[in-house]
Structure formats: structure tokens, C-alpha cells
Design a protein around this motif. Structure first.
Motif, PDB file in Angstrom:
ATOM      1  N   LYS A   9      31.153  33.569  35.925  1.00 55.50           N
ATOM      2  CA  LYS A   9      32.043  33.974  37.235  1.00 55.50           C
ATOM      3  C   LYS A   9      31.890  35.662  37.414  1.00 55.50           C
ATOM      4  CE  LYS A   9      34.432  29.822  37.201  1.00 55.50           C
ATOM      5  NZ  LYS A   9      35.088  29.214  38.528  1.00 55.50           N
TER       6      LYS A   9
ATOM      7  N   SER B  66      33.904  37.753  36.267  1.00 54.11           N
ATOM      8  CA  SER B  66      35.156  38.391  36.241  1.00 54.11           C
ATOM      9  C   SER B  66      35.843  38.113  34.977  1.00 54.11           C
ATOM     10  CB  SER B  66      36.172  37.819  37.163  1.00 54.11           C
ATOM     11  OG  SER B  66      36.460  36.554  37.026  1.00 54.11           O
ATOM     12  N   ASN B  67      36.906  38.537  34.363  1.00 54.33           N
ATOM     13  CA  ASN B  67      37.781  38.318  33.180  1.00 54.33           C
ATOM     14  C   ASN B  67      38.353  36.677  33.363  1.00 54.33           C
ATOM     15  OD1 ASN B  67      37.641  40.144  31.597  1.00 54.33           O
ATOM     16  ND2 ASN B  67      39.683  40.968  31.930  1.00 54.33           N
ATOM     17  N   SER B  68      38.035  35.888  32.279  1.00 59.81           N
ATOM     18  CA  SER B  68      38.421  34.802  32.325  1.00 59.81           C
ATOM     19  C   SER B  68      39.166  34.386  31.031  1.00 59.81           C
ATOM     20  CB  SER B  68      37.081  33.824  32.389  1.00 59.81           C
ATOM     21  OG  SER B  68      36.529  33.849  33.760  1.00 59.81           O
TER      22      SER B  68
ATOM     23  N   PRO C   5      39.051  31.812  35.613  1.00 62.42           N
ATOM     24  CA  PRO C   5      39.018  32.981  35.947  1.00 62.42           C
ATOM     25  C   PRO C   5      40.563  33.763  36.366  1.00 62.42           C
ATOM     26  CG  PRO C   5      38.079  31.869  37.982  1.00 62.42           C
ATOM     27  CD  PRO C   5      38.320  30.886  36.841  1.00 62.42           C
TER      28      PRO C   5
ATOM     29  N   ASN D  80      41.210  36.461  37.883  1.00 63.29           N
ATOM     30  CA  ASN D  80      41.454  37.254  39.139  1.00 63.29           C
ATOM     31  C   ASN D  80      42.393  36.654  39.872  1.00 63.29           C
ATOM     32  OD1 ASN D  80      39.953  39.396  38.558  1.00 63.29           O
ATOM     33  ND2 ASN D  80      38.142  39.031  40.080  1.00 63.29           N
TER      34      ASN D  80
ATOM     35  N   TYR E  10      45.638  37.367  38.270  1.00 63.49           N
ATOM     36  CA  TYR E  10      46.145  38.759  38.290  1.00 63.49           C
ATOM     37  C   TYR E  10      46.455  39.029  39.778  1.00 63.49           C
ATOM     38  CZ  TYR E  10      43.951  39.980  33.776  1.00 63.49           C
ATOM     39  OH  TYR E  10      43.647  39.969  32.476  1.00 63.49           O
ATOM     40  N   LYS E  11      45.998  38.498  40.641  1.00 67.88           N
ATOM     41  CA  LYS E  11      46.549  38.742  42.171  1.00 67.88           C
ATOM     42  C   LYS E  11      47.829  38.272  42.320  1.00 67.88           C
ATOM     43  CE  LYS E  11      44.444  38.314  46.732  1.00 67.88           C
ATOM     44  NZ  LYS E  11      43.758  37.287  47.546  1.00 67.88           N
TER      45      LYS E  11
END
Ligand code: ADP
Length: 591
Positions: free
Chosen positions: A128, A130-132, A154, A156, A159-160
């Protein structure tokens, strides 16, 4: 931020902001932790469901691969998560993200699952990018581990979402901060307003506005403080009023004192001075305040005395003679003003004009000398002639008659002198009772003049009276006024050479009668005029004695006229004659 209001507001805001920050951060961290745990729990549940589903197919993984793919894809499409199925060796059988590079090593969470535990890890997902968060559960079949299912999500979007939460919490906190600040400012002003008012009022009172008062009323400490300030202002105002009254009383007393008063400070500057001092030192028109005492003192004695008192602290008393106005004798009394610890902070000087008393003393001495002198002359004559008679002159009828005549004349003179002296002292001491009665002055003058016309004629003089055009009445002691006329006319006869004339005039004024005795005699020098009415004062002593005068006639005149509240004066020129005038008020007590 200097005032109390600023300080309270600032402290309050700092307190609010710090509290909100700490609690906000704590709450957010708590929410984040709960959120992540829930997420993890959901992933575990999902992974377990998938593991249950795929468990029967794990016996022959190769043949079941299409099914595995279908299950995984279904889960993936419904949840959007990455599903990976591993065999018992940790080999990936199916991955919802084909094309992704399959890691060679077995991931820690998968390893955990293969060991029959639940594994989880957060890391960068190469698939991906991204951090998962990965969660792996074992696929068990009875007692054996068939493989593992891993679900990855993921982070993200998470986090958002959390970021959005931070923003909304931040906005809420900011709103709370703004509202608290407004409330804080209101609260601060509630405390600060009375303090500011009390401060303003105390400052005004300190500047001397004793009518200012604190208007803030309340039961709290500030209300009590305000009340105390008002009470204090009342007290100060009363005391100030008392002090002002005392001061004005003192100023009034000092100003109205007949004696001079002067106060100097430690350095010698004049702090208080009254009009009497100024008059005495001939500084009437000047303000002497703030001047050095040695600049205004008209005598070295005064300055040295003040200096001595300021240095020694001992009271001083002495009499000095001023240089200006000349011959003024002043008695001084200077005393120190003591401050704290008996230190000398100034001096008070009282000045008393004793010139009058000195003159009186001198006059008394002169009077005794004069009386003795006046008495001695006739007594010596009487004694001398009596001795001569006893020594044998009695035998000579001519001499005897002549000497006895002299003795008679001298004793007569002696008797007149004593009578005049007695009369004068009785008038002066007020023992003579004056019988005031309405009297027609023209008539009184004419009667008196008539008595003396003969005597004047004998001296070769013309004596005439000139009455006023109409009768003039005044309340007088008839005999005394007659005495005045006899003395004045007697003098005019004595000091006017043969052939001269004497005119006695009566003038009718508005409130008073003026009587003048004018002669054409020898006159009196100007220098002698001021002292003419003094006792025993004679212009030409030898001549006066020859005329038989006692030197008391004019003194008696003056006293009688003044007892009638009238005035007497003389205009005279040597060689041309003299005019003695006196007034009598028409009614007693008018003048
Ligand atoms: P006396 O008894 O010596 O006359 P007075 O008191 O009556 O004393 O007068 C004082 C002095 O004033 C007199 O000695 C004389 O020198 C002067 N005097 C008074 N009257 C006259 C006058 N009419 N003319 C000139 N000298 C006068």
C-alpha cells in the motif's frame, strides 16, 4: 499587564489555556488509544471469521485456492482491507493485493499466529506504500495449525480521521478558551473595579482632596476596605479642619498682637512674622517671609541673639536699641522651638517696643529734678533774705521792708507753684470733677477778658475780645475754661512788650467753638513749639522767671482742653507774636 486587572486576567487565561491543553491532549490520546484498540479488535474478529471460513480448505490448499481467493476478495471488497492467507509454513497462499512483492521472510505477526497466538504489528506496508496495521490469527483445525490469516488496514485514513478529531477538539478548546477569557475578563473587572476605585480615592486623599469617598458598597473584604478608607478620610478631614482652624486662630492672634512676633527656622530663615514686627523694624510694605533674619534685623543685637538661641537652645532676654528707626528701645525675648529628641528646629522671638516706657521714666526723673529746682529757687531766696534780716538787716527799716517784700513775693511764687502742681496732678489723675454745663462762650470770654483788661492796661497793652456774630453754646466746665483763658491771656500779657495788643476771638464752627488768643509779643521759635505744652518747659528761662511764671500754665491749659475733648495748638513767629487756639465741642462727646 501592570494593573491588578491585567494580572488577574493574564493569570486566569494562562490557567484556562494550560488546563484545556493538558485535558485536551489527554482526552485525545485516550480517544486515539480506544479507537486503535477497537480497530485492532475488529481486524482480529474479521481475521477470525476469514480463518473459520478458510479452515476446511486448508487441507488441500492448492485445490482450494480459487475459493480462498473468492473469500478474500469478498472480504476485501466489503471492508477494503488487505487479506492474506498463509499455509502452515508461513508461505503466502493468497493475497488480495496481487502484484505486490511478497516478502521472503515470515512477518512477526504471521509467526505469532503460526504459534497459535494472535499477532499484530504496525509498519510500512510495501503493497500500500503507507503505514498499516496488521493483525494475524491462526487457522486451526482441531489441534493443528493449518496456516494463518492476516488482515491489514492502511492507517492513513485512520490518521486522517484522528487528525479531523484533533482539529475539532482544538476548535472546541479554542472556543472554550475565548469564552473563558471573556468570562475571566468580566470576573477580573469585578474584582479590579473596586480595587481601582479605592486606589484612585486614596491617591486623591493623599493629594489633599479630603472630600473624595469610595462609593463601592459590598459585604466582602473590598467593601470593608472601602468603608475603612472612607472612615480614615473622615478622620483626616476632621483633623485637617481642626488644624486649619487652630492655624488661623494662631495666625489671627499673632497678627493682632501689639508685640512683634517672628519665627525663624533652624537655618535662620523667617517662617512667620506679624505686622507689629514689620512696623517695629520699618519694613511695613515688605514681605519678610523666607528672608534671612540678619537681613531684616535692624540691629546686630537681634541677629546675634537669635543665633545664640539656635546654637545653645537657651532662652534669651535683653533690651536693644535699633539703628533704624533711631532711638527705638526694643525688649527681646527669644526662645527655641524644640523638635524630636530635643533637637532645635527654630526660634520664636517676641519684640516689645519699650521706647514709650523709657521716655515716661525719663520724664518722671526730669519732672522730679524740675520740681526740686523750681522749689529750690524761691526757698533759697526766702531763706537767704530771712537770714540777712536776722543777721541785722532788721535794724534798717528800708532794707527790712524791701527784704520782707521779697520774702513775701517769693513765698507767693512758692505758693502758686505748689498750687499749680497740685492742680495739674489733680487734673492728670482725674480727681478734679468737671461740672459740665451749657454755657454761652461769647459771654464767658468777655467776662474773663474784662477781669484782665486792667492788668493789660497797666502793662501798656490793649486787650480786646471779639465775640462770634451769634450766641455760641457749649457744654463746658465754666471755671476751668475761664482758667484756660486766664493762663493764655496772662502769658500774652507777660510776653508782649509795652504798646502791643491782645485780641481774643470766638469763632463758631460746625461742631465746635474755636477760641483764639492772639498777641503781638515776642513770639516763640519754631524749634520750641513741639515741647511748649510740657511741664516746666520755658523758651527763655530767665525771662519767664522774671515774669513770675511757674512753667506749668500751658500744661494746665492742655489738660483742661483735652478733658473737654478739645484741642489746643499754637502758631507763632519770633518777633511777630503768637496765636494760641483751642477748640471746645459744642456738645459733650461729639468730637
Ligand atoms: P510760664 O508760667 O513760664 O509762662 P507757661 O507754661 O504758661 O509757663 O508757658 C511756657 C513757656 O511758653 C513760657 O515760659 C514762655 O517761654 C512761652 N510762652 C507762653 N506763652 C507765650 C506767648 N504768648 N508769647 C511768647 N512766649 C510764650
Amino acid at each position: 499587564m501592570k494593573g491588578i486587572r491585567g494580572r488577574i486576567t493574564f493569570t486566569y487565561m494562562i490557567l484556562i489555556v494550560v488546563t484545556l491543553l493538558i485535558s485536551g491532549v489527554y482526552i485525545l490520546q485516550f480517544i486515539e488509544r480506544v479507537y486503535m484498540e477497537n480497530l485492532k479488535k475488529t481486524l482480529i474478529d474479521e481475521a477470525k471469521i476469514v480463518a473459520n471460513w478458510v479452515s476446511p480448505y486448508m487441507v488441500t490448499p492448492d485445490s482450494s485456492l480459487p475459493f480462498l481467493a473468492e473469500v478474500s476478495t469478498t472480504v476485501n471488497s466489503s471492508t477494503g482491507k488487505r487479506i492474506t492467507v498463509y499455509d502452515r509454513n508461513g508461505k503466502s497462499l493468497y493475497d488480495t493485493h496481487p502484484g505486490s512483492v511478497e516478502e521472503s521472510a515470515v512477518k512477526p505477526e504471521v509467526q505469532e499466529a503460526l504459534n497459535r497466538r494472535i499477532g499484530s504489528e504496525t509498519r510500512l506496508d510495501s503493497a500500500k506504500g503507507s503505514n498499516s496495521l496488521f493483525v494475524a490469527v491462526p487457522i486451526v483445525d482441531g489441534e493443528t495449525v493449518q496456516g494463518a490469516v492476516r488482515v491489514g488496514i492502511p492507517l492513513n485514513p485512520v490518521y486522517k480521521e484522528l487528525g479531523n478529531l484533533w482539529v475539532s477538539v482544538g476548535i472546541s478548546l479554542l472556543a472554550v478558551a475565548v469564552i473563558s477569557s471573556v468570562v475571566g475578563m468580566y470576573f477580573a473587572s469585578g474584582i479590579a473595579r473596586p480595587i481601582e476605585e479605592i486606589t484612585r480615592v486614596t491617591r486623591q486623599i493623599a493629594r489633599g482632596a479630603f472630600t473624595e469617598r469610595v462609593r463601592y458598597r459590598s459585604q466582602d473584604e473590598l467593601g470593608v476596605l472601602g468603608e475603612s478608607v472612607n472612615l480614615m478620610a473622615d478622620r483626616i478631614s476632621d483633623q485637617f479642619e481642626d488644624l486649619t482652624q487652630e492655624k488661623s486662630k494662631l495666625e489671627g492672634i499673632i497678627a493682632s498682637m501689639e508685640s512683634g512676633v517672628m519665627v525663624v527656622d533652624r537655618s535662620g530663615r523667617i517662617q512667620v512674622v506679624n505686622q507689629a514686627t514689620k512696623n517695629l523694624l520699618s519694613h511695613s510694605g515688605r514681605s519678610l517671609l523666607g528672608q534671612w533674619h540678619w537681613e531684616v534685623g535692624r540691629s546686630y543685637g537681634l541677629s546675634s541673639m537669635i543665633d545664640e538661641v539656635l546654637v545653645t537652645g537657651d532662652s534669651q532676654r535683653k533690651e536693644i536699641t535699633l539703628m533704624s528707626p533711631a532711638d527705638t528701645s526694643v525688649e527681646l525675648y527669644a526662645t527655641p522651638i524644640k523638635g524630636k529628641n530635643d533637637s532645635i528646629v527654630g526660634a520664636v522671638v517676641v519684640l516689645h517696643d519699650v521706647s514709650k516706657w523709657r521716655r515716661v521714666e525719663q520724664m518722671r526723673t526730669e519732672f522730679v529734678a524740675n520740681v526740686s529746682h523750681e522749689l529750690r529757687t524761691p526757698i533759697t531766696a526766702v531763706k537767704g533774705f530771712a537770714e540777712t534780716l536776722l543777721d541785722g538787716a532788721l535794724e534798717h527799716p528800708d532794707m527790712r521792708r524791701q527784704f520782707i517784700k521779697i520774702i513775701y513775693e517769693e513765698s507767693d511764687r512758692l505758693s502758686r507753684l505748689v498750687n499749680d502742681l497740685l492742680e495739674l496732678s489733680r487734673i492728670e489723675s482725674g480727681h478734679v470733677v468737671m461740672q459740665f454745663e451749657p454755657c454761652e462762650i461769647n459771654e464767658l470770654v468777655r467776662t474773663t477778658v474784662d477781669k484782665l483788661v486792667h492788668q493789660a492796661g497797666q502793662n501798656g497793652l490793649v486787650l480786646e475780645s471779639h465775640p462770634a456774630g451769634q450766641p455760641v453754646y457749649a457744654e463746658v466746665a465754666r471755671d476751668r475754661v475761664s482758667q484756660v483763658l486766664i493762663n493764655l491771656i496772662g502769658n500774652a500779657i507777660a510776653y508782649t512788650p509795652e504798646g502791643g495788643r491782645i485780641d481774643v476771638t470766638v469763632e463758631d464752627g460746625v461742631d465746635q467753638v474755636i477760641v483764639r488768643v492772639k498777641d503781638t509779643g515776642i513770639g516763640i521759635p519754631q524749634d520750641d513749639l513741639p515741647r511748649l505744652f510740657e511741664r516746666f518747659y520755658r523758651v527763655d528761662k530767665a525771662r519767664a522767671r522774671r515774669s513770675g511764671g511757674t512753667g506749668l500754665g500751658l500744661a494746665i491749659v492742655k489738660h483742661i482742653v483735652e478733658a473737654h475733648k478739645g484741642k489746643v495748638w499754637v502758631d507763632s513767629y519770633p518777633g511777630r507774636g503768637s496765636t494760641f487756639s483751642f477748640t471746645l465741642p459744642k456738645r459733650q462727646g461729639d468730637e
